[in-house]
Design a protein around this motif. Structure first.
Motif, PDB file in Angstrom:
ATOM      1  N   VAL A   1       0.741  -1.368   0.461  1.00 12.51           N
ATOM      2  CA  VAL A   1       0.058  -0.373  -0.062  1.00 12.51           C
ATOM      3  C   VAL A   1       1.072   1.760  -0.315  1.00 12.51           C
ATOM      4  O   VAL A   1       0.793   2.028  -0.813  1.00 12.51           O
ATOM      5  N   ARG A   2       2.277   0.889   1.301  1.00 16.06           N
ATOM      6  CA  ARG A   2       2.736   2.750   0.830  1.00 16.06           C
ATOM      7  C   ARG A   2       3.939   2.733   0.127  1.00 16.06           C
ATOM      8  O   ARG A   2       4.724   3.933  -0.062  1.00 16.06           O
ATOM      9  N   GLN A   3       4.013   1.600  -0.305  1.00 16.50           N
ATOM     10  CA  GLN A   3       5.125   1.393  -1.778  1.00 16.50           C
ATOM     11  C   GLN A   3       4.737   0.936  -2.808  1.00 16.50           C
ATOM     12  O   GLN A   3       4.880   1.909  -3.723  1.00 16.50           O
ATOM     13  N   ASP A   4       4.662  -0.094  -2.834  1.00 20.72           N
ATOM     14  CA  ASP A   4       4.658  -1.078  -4.110  1.00 20.72           C
ATOM     15  C   ASP A   4       3.587  -0.481  -5.159  1.00 20.72           C
ATOM     16  O   ASP A   4       4.896   0.031  -6.129  1.00 20.72           O
ATOM     17  N   VAL A   5       2.709  -0.144  -5.013  1.00 25.06           N
ATOM     18  CA  VAL A   5       1.616  -0.085  -5.777  1.00 25.06           C
ATOM     19  C   VAL A   5       1.179   1.587  -6.366  1.00 25.06           C
ATOM     20  O   VAL A   5       1.837   2.029  -7.497  1.00 25.06           O
ATOM     21  N   PRO A   6       2.147   2.703  -5.302  1.00 22.47           N
ATOM     22  CA  PRO A   6       2.137   3.834  -5.769  1.00 22.47           C
ATOM     23  C   PRO A   6       3.686   4.356  -6.796  1.00 22.47           C
ATOM     24  O   PRO A   6       2.967   5.100  -7.571  1.00 22.47           O
ATOM     25  N   GLU A   7       4.488   3.636  -6.413  1.00 22.65           N
ATOM     26  CA  GLU A   7       5.765   2.990  -6.866  1.00 22.65           C
ATOM     27  C   GLU A   7       6.125   2.646  -8.290  1.00 22.65           C
ATOM     28  O   GLU A   7       6.575   3.223  -9.124  1.00 22.65           O
ATOM     29  N   ALA A   8       4.797   1.837  -8.663  1.00 22.47           N
ATOM     30  CA  ALA A   8       4.775   1.000  -9.930  1.00 22.47           C
ATOM     31  C   ALA A   8       4.001   2.059 -10.639  1.00 22.47           C
ATOM     32  O   ALA A   8       4.742   2.202 -11.839  1.00 22.47           O
ATOM     33  N   VAL A   9       2.996   2.599  -9.878  1.00 25.49           N
ATOM     34  CA  VAL A   9       2.192   3.474 -10.996  1.00 25.49           C
ATOM     35  C   VAL A   9       2.294   4.657 -11.238  1.00 25.49           C
ATOM     36  O   VAL A   9       2.356   5.310 -13.029  1.00 25.49           O
ATOM     37  N   ASP A  10       2.877   5.383 -10.195  1.00 23.38           N
ATOM     38  CA  ASP A  10       4.178   6.682 -10.856  1.00 23.38           C
ATOM     39  C   ASP A  10       4.967   6.416 -11.832  1.00 23.38           C
ATOM     40  O   ASP A  10       5.675   7.340 -12.769  1.00 23.38           O
ATOM     41  N   ALA A  11       5.907   5.555 -11.640  1.00 27.45           N
ATOM     42  CA  ALA A  11       6.848   4.722 -12.486  1.00 27.45           C
ATOM     43  C   ALA A  11       5.998   4.788 -13.986  1.00 27.45           C
ATOM     44  O   ALA A  11       6.438   4.973 -14.641  1.00 27.45           O
ATOM     45  N   PHE A  12       4.556   4.063 -13.827  1.00 25.05           N
ATOM     46  CA  PHE A  12       4.513   4.249 -15.741  1.00 25.05           C
ATOM     47  C   PHE A  12       3.693   5.352 -15.570  1.00 25.05           C
ATOM     48  O   PHE A  12       4.143   5.475 -16.859  1.00 25.05           O
ATOM     49  N   VAL A  13       3.493   6.343 -14.296  1.00 23.31           N
ATOM     50  CA  VAL A  13       3.207   7.446 -15.902  1.00 23.31           C
ATOM     51  C   VAL A  13       4.613   7.521 -16.132  1.00 23.31           C
ATOM     52  O   VAL A  13       4.131   9.650 -16.892  1.00 23.31           O
ATOM     53  N   ARG A  14       5.464   8.276 -15.717  1.00 24.87           N
ATOM     54  CA  ARG A  14       6.598   8.583 -16.236  1.00 24.87           C
ATOM     55  C   ARG A  14       7.158   8.357 -17.307  1.00 24.87           C
ATOM     56  O   ARG A  14       7.637   8.849 -18.612  1.00 24.87           O
ATOM     57  N   THR A  15       6.747   6.320 -17.040  1.00 22.87           N
ATOM     58  CA  THR A  15       8.109   6.256 -18.185  1.00 22.87           C
ATOM     59  C   THR A  15       6.913   6.437 -18.881  1.00 22.87           C
ATOM     60  O   THR A  15       7.231   6.983 -20.747  1.00 22.87           O
ATOM     61  N   ARG A  16       5.518   6.289 -19.034  1.00 22.97           N
ATOM     62  CA  ARG A  16       4.477   6.766 -20.215  1.00 22.97           C
ATOM     63  C   ARG A  16       4.607   8.110 -21.044  1.00 22.97           C
ATOM     64  O   ARG A  16       5.418   8.408 -21.752  1.00 22.97           O
ATOM     65  N   TRP A  17       4.654   9.165 -20.034  1.00 22.11           N
ATOM     66  CA  TRP A  17       5.271  10.073 -20.781  1.00 22.11           C
ATOM     67  C   TRP A  17       6.903  10.770 -21.581  1.00 22.11           C
ATOM     68  O   TRP A  17       6.511  11.046 -22.794  1.00 22.11           O
ATOM     69  N   TRP A  18       7.643   9.659 -21.276  1.00 17.26           N
ATOM     70  CA  TRP A  18       8.763   9.932 -22.027  1.00 17.26           C
ATOM     71  C   TRP A  18       9.026   9.334 -23.158  1.00 17.26           C
ATOM     72  O   TRP A  18       9.726   9.186 -24.376  1.00 17.26           O
ATOM     73  N   SER A  19       7.892   7.909 -22.877  1.00 18.27           N
ATOM     74  CA  SER A  19       8.015   7.122 -24.072  1.00 18.27           C
ATOM     75  C   SER A  19       7.528   6.842 -25.870  1.00 18.27           C
ATOM     76  O   SER A  19       8.236   6.783 -26.208  1.00 18.27           O
ATOM     77  N   ARG A  20       7.274   8.549 -25.350  1.00 17.66           N
ATOM     78  CA  ARG A  20       5.880   8.954 -26.887  1.00 17.66           C
ATOM     79  C   ARG A  20       7.418   9.476 -27.552  1.00 17.66           C
ATOM     80  O   ARG A  20       7.033  10.018 -28.796  1.00 17.66           O
ATOM     81  N   PHE A  21       8.247   9.650 -26.847  1.00 16.65           N
ATOM     82  CA  PHE A  21      10.302  10.173 -27.402  1.00 16.65           C
ATOM     83  C   PHE A  21      10.465   9.271 -27.455  1.00 16.65           C
ATOM     84  O   PHE A  21      11.261   9.906 -28.601  1.00 16.65           O
ATOM     85  N   THR A  22      10.437   7.930 -28.246  1.00 16.56           N
ATOM     86  CA  THR A  22      11.410   6.914 -28.282  1.00 16.56           C
ATOM     87  C   THR A  22      10.522   6.038 -28.947  1.00 16.56           C
ATOM     88  O   THR A  22       9.812   4.332 -28.283  1.00 16.56           O
ATOM     89  N   PRO A  23       9.340   6.358 -29.925  1.00 17.60           N
ATOM     90  CA  PRO A  23       9.011   5.159 -30.425  1.00 17.60           C
ATOM     91  C   PRO A  23       9.221   3.296 -30.506  1.00 17.60           C
ATOM     92  O   PRO A  23      10.488   3.875 -30.882  1.00 17.60           O
TER      93      PRO A  23
END
Length: 194
Positions: A127-149
């Motif tokens: 609850v305090r670490q794994d899920v928030p970290e996984a979702v936050d990493a996804f959101v950040r990576t998704r934003w950068w992935s548009r620059f690396t198709p």
């Protein structure tokens, strides 16, 4: 103020109380006349002996929150996590997997189920670490992935992380189910043996 606090601390200490009790015994000996003219030395010696044999002071054991208090705090944190997850834009497949995980965690956090410290630790970490970290990493990576198709989709990592977390939560649920099954079987044997 520090000196008076230390002085008061010594007055209330085990060493002083034990020494005082032994010193009073010395006064009793002196009153009987057995110590003669050396009675001050007898009283002081018995006080010193009592102070030396007294057990040392030890700090109070720290009070940590009970499992119920920890669960209450974890439930509050889970509510915060759910509010955060409601704001995140997730693909439908990932959203469904996350909803399933959240439902399982919510069931485990119901009062009266999880009391094992190891299970509580796994839930708290999720609850305090794994899920928030996984979702936050996804959101950040998704934003950068548009620059690396053509790179690996960030959804795949999130799905794998959520699957592993779901497996951990399922293991806790299975352990709880097994414990309840054993409890039920034990009670059945008890009732039948009566």
């Amino acid at each position: 103020m520090g000196t008076s606090r230390r002085l008061l601390g010594y007055v209330e200490s085990r060493k002083n109380l034990t020494g005082s009790a032994c010193g009073l015994a010395g006064v009793g000996i002196a009153l009987t006349g057995a110590a003669g003219g050396l009675w001050p030395l007898v009283v002081a010696g018995l006080y010193a002996a009592g102070a030396l044999i007294a057990p040392p002071e030890r700090p109070d054991t720290p009070l940590f929150p009970s499992a119920d208090e920890q669960l209450d705090a974890l439930r509050a944190d889970f509510t915060t996590l759910r509010d955060y997850l409601a704001e995140v834009d997730l693909p439908p497949a990932v959203g469904d997997r996350l909803t399933g995980l959240a439902t399982l965690v919510e069931a485990l956090l119901e009062p009266g189920w999880v009391s094992d410290p190891d299970h509580l630790h796994v839930l708290a970490r999720a609850v305090r670490q794994d899920v928030p970290e996984a979702v936050d990493a996804f959101v950040r990576t998704r934003w950068w992935s548009r620059f690396t198709p053509g790179a690996e989709a960030p959804e795949s990592h999130l799905e794998r992380q959520l699957a592993a977390l779901h497996e951990e939560m399922t293991a806790i649920a299975a352990a709880l189910r097994d414990a309840e099954a054993i409890r039920q079987e034990t009670h059945t044997r008890y009732v039948e043996d009566r």
